[in-house]
Design a protein around this motif. Sequence first.
Motif, PDB file in Angstrom:
ATOM      1  N   LYS A   1      -6.407  13.425  -1.122  1.00 42.41           N
ATOM      2  CA  LYS A   1      -7.411  12.229  -1.352  1.00 42.41           C
ATOM      3  C   LYS A   1      -6.208  11.080  -1.312  1.00 42.41           C
ATOM      4  CE  LYS A   1     -10.038  15.497  -3.795  1.00 42.41           C
ATOM      5  NZ  LYS A   1     -10.477  15.815  -5.264  1.00 42.41           N
ATOM      6  N   VAL A   2      -6.886   9.939  -1.047  1.00 41.86           N
ATOM      7  CA  VAL A   2      -6.169   8.594  -1.136  1.00 41.86           C
ATOM      8  C   VAL A   2      -6.711   7.642  -2.109  1.00 41.86           C
ATOM      9  CG1 VAL A   2      -5.448   6.483   0.338  1.00 41.86           C
ATOM     10  CG2 VAL A   2      -5.617   8.804   1.189  1.00 41.86           C
ATOM     11  N   ILE A   3      -5.901   7.331  -3.042  1.00 42.41           N
ATOM     12  CA  ILE A   3      -6.322   6.196  -3.763  1.00 42.41           C
ATOM     13  C   ILE A   3      -6.830   5.025  -3.248  1.00 42.41           C
ATOM     14  CG2 ILE A   3      -5.537   4.572  -5.877  1.00 42.41           C
ATOM     15  CD1 ILE A   3      -3.799   6.513  -6.685  1.00 42.41           C
ATOM     16  N   MET A   4      -8.251   4.745  -3.419  1.00 43.07           N
ATOM     17  CA  MET A   4      -8.851   3.478  -2.799  1.00 43.07           C
ATOM     18  C   MET A   4      -8.863   2.320  -3.382  1.00 43.07           C
ATOM     19  SD  MET A   4     -12.465   5.874  -1.956  1.00 43.07           S
ATOM     20  CE  MET A   4     -13.345   4.514  -0.944  1.00 43.07           C
ATOM     21  N   GLU A   5      -8.742   2.468  -4.879  1.00 44.86           N
ATOM     22  CA  GLU A   5      -8.769   1.180  -5.805  1.00 44.86           C
ATOM     23  C   GLU A   5      -8.553   1.784  -7.124  1.00 44.86           C
ATOM     24  OE1 GLU A   5     -12.716  -0.692  -5.349  1.00 44.86           O
ATOM     25  OE2 GLU A   5     -13.725   1.260  -5.925  1.00 44.86           O
ATOM     26  N   GLN A   6      -8.226   0.798  -7.885  1.00 44.62           N
ATOM     27  CA  GLN A   6      -7.643   1.093  -9.399  1.00 44.62           C
ATOM     28  C   GLN A   6      -8.349  -0.139 -10.221  1.00 44.62           C
ATOM     29  OE1 GLN A   6      -3.613   1.364  -8.221  1.00 44.62           O
ATOM     30  NE2 GLN A   6      -3.664   3.301  -9.253  1.00 44.62           N
TER      31      GLN A   6
ATOM     32  N   LEU B   1     -10.672   8.195  -6.074  1.00 51.31           N
ATOM     33  CA  LEU B   1     -10.410   9.215  -5.041  1.00 51.31           C
ATOM     34  C   LEU B   1     -11.347   9.270  -3.836  1.00 51.31           C
ATOM     35  CD1 LEU B   1      -8.510  11.802  -7.241  1.00 51.31           C
ATOM     36  CD2 LEU B   1      -7.487   9.657  -6.104  1.00 51.31           C
ATOM     37  N   THR B   2     -12.620   9.060  -4.493  1.00 52.42           N
ATOM     38  CA  THR B   2     -13.694   9.186  -3.195  1.00 52.42           C
ATOM     39  C   THR B   2     -14.851   8.214  -3.628  1.00 52.42           C
ATOM     40  OG1 THR B   2     -15.062  10.788  -4.532  1.00 52.42           O
ATOM     41  CG2 THR B   2     -13.309  11.862  -3.503  1.00 52.42           C
TER      42      THR B   2
ATOM     43  N   TYR C   1       0.748  -1.139  -0.090  1.00 50.66           N
ATOM     44  CA  TYR C   1       0.070   0.112  -0.067  1.00 50.66           C
ATOM     45  C   TYR C   1       0.836   1.338   0.051  1.00 50.66           C
ATOM     46  CZ  TYR C   1      -3.739  -3.132   1.238  1.00 50.66           C
ATOM     47  OH  TYR C   1      -4.671  -4.201   1.141  1.00 50.66           O
ATOM     48  N   GLY C   2       0.349   2.398  -0.247  1.00 52.20           N
ATOM     49  CA  GLY C   2       1.033   3.716  -0.468  1.00 52.20           C
ATOM     50  C   GLY C   2       1.199   4.286   1.028  1.00 52.20           C
ATOM     51  N   THR C   3       1.969   5.286   1.134  1.00 52.28           N
ATOM     52  CA  THR C   3       2.409   5.910   2.360  1.00 52.28           C
ATOM     53  C   THR C   3       1.032   6.436   3.041  1.00 52.28           C
ATOM     54  OG1 THR C   3       2.989   8.134   1.361  1.00 52.28           O
ATOM     55  CG2 THR C   3       4.856   6.053   1.646  1.00 52.28           C
ATOM     56  N   GLY C   4      -0.028   6.641   2.361  1.00 49.44           N
ATOM     57  CA  GLY C   4      -1.212   7.490   3.103  1.00 49.44           C
ATOM     58  C   GLY C   4      -2.048   6.599   3.166  1.00 49.44           C
ATOM     59  N   GLN C   5      -2.110   5.178   3.238  1.00 51.61           N
ATOM     60  CA  GLN C   5      -3.146   4.490   3.531  1.00 51.61           C
ATOM     61  C   GLN C   5      -3.704   4.368   5.156  1.00 51.61           C
ATOM     62  OE1 GLN C   5      -4.568   1.972   1.599  1.00 51.61           O
ATOM     63  NE2 GLN C   5      -6.027   1.333   3.302  1.00 51.61           N
TER      64      GLN C   5
END
Length: 439
Positions: free
Chosen positions: A319-324, A356-357, A191-195
């Motif tokens: 905003k944190v990426i939630m899914e892709q 993002l949301t 995961y990213g640093t903002g999870q």
Amino acid sequence: MPRSFPLPADPSAPRPVAPAALPGPARRRGLLAAGTVALLLATGCAAPPSGDAHAGPGEPAGTPAAPAPSAGSAGTPSPTATAEAAALRGAVEVLPGDGALEHNPVEPVLVHAGPEPLSGVVLRPAAGGAPVAGELAEGGSRWTSTEGLAFDTAYVLEWTTGTGGGTSTFSTVSAAHEVDVRLNVAEGQVYGTGQVLELRFSEPVVHREAVERAVVVEGGGGHAGAFRWYDERTVRYRPAERWDPHTEVRVRVELLGLDVGHGMIGNADVHRSFTVGAEHYAQVDNRTKTLTAWVDGEVVGTFPVTLGNPDWPSTTGKKVIMEQAPSYLFKASSLDLAPGDPHWYETFWASNVSRLTASGEFVHEALPSAQPVLGTANVSHGCIGMSPEGAEFVHDVFRPGDVVEVLHTGYPQADPDDGYGDWNIPFEHYADESWHGDW
């Protein structure tokens, strides 16, 4: 990795069995307190300026409240003391008592002899099965179970002395009183640093401080962290600063046997570990209509974008990426738009989508009709439209948990629970549920 959402318990799955060891009297709160794959949510871009949510396409505490009295607390005799008192009166005492219901399966079963010592004790499920392990004290004065019990199970307890014996029955916490929890991070994933770590409970939580003490998170850089409750079943945890890149985070939720309130008992512990990847950060500036991407502190690319039009402006903030997903179906109907509406658009498959949301803001490849205005005008419904190579870069290099910050659209931030907007809350206010920012 798509975001995980709570799933209903599988009635066919085997019920958890409590371990023999009881939870410690006090859980150390983690220095850093946090799957089932979920589908991307519905289609669209962003909520209209009215703030109405819609579906888009597509894991510092306060002063703890006084806990409910536990066995052995002041004014409440412990099971051992109660049984010993009965033994002194000349009777065999068993705990839980005959006919007891909703016995917490992590609490031991006790049998205390009267003047005549116990010669044998057998505890087994009423429906049959292996006896529960136990230990008979020297001299036969007391028997204590040493193995955890199953949830939602009836038990039969039999004991004998030199001249007689007895039988009692009881049952453990029923399915209606069990509590489980779902984390939004999957074991072994990156995961990213903002999870942000999110825990969703199957039942309302009354004893919030006890639940917070049951959460232990280690690694990720050793930053202090805090909890924020979004409703009676949902709590999130984030460190004061984003996780250090290239580290491991270990999460333990010691829920088994914990009373979260109204007699609802946790039915299993949850342990997860995940890796924090490289530091990916993107900044989208409406004044220049560009997205600038950083990897581990170095600028790696700048791309032209289009943002939300004046009627559907993009929200600001982190905003944190939630899914892709490589592609997903966008429908105007998800925004309550119908043919004839000036904002209506034909259904289309968006390429290289990063959510993002929850309400429907994404980074994605702009339609061919919008490509000529990238970097010069805003024509989307709140999403960040990019060139094919730009959207592909974000999809392939960035990951869930990475932060995308939007600046200077003149519109407020998204609500922090519309996705993971937790980084827009100053850390000193994070635990204060009444604190309100620019949303």
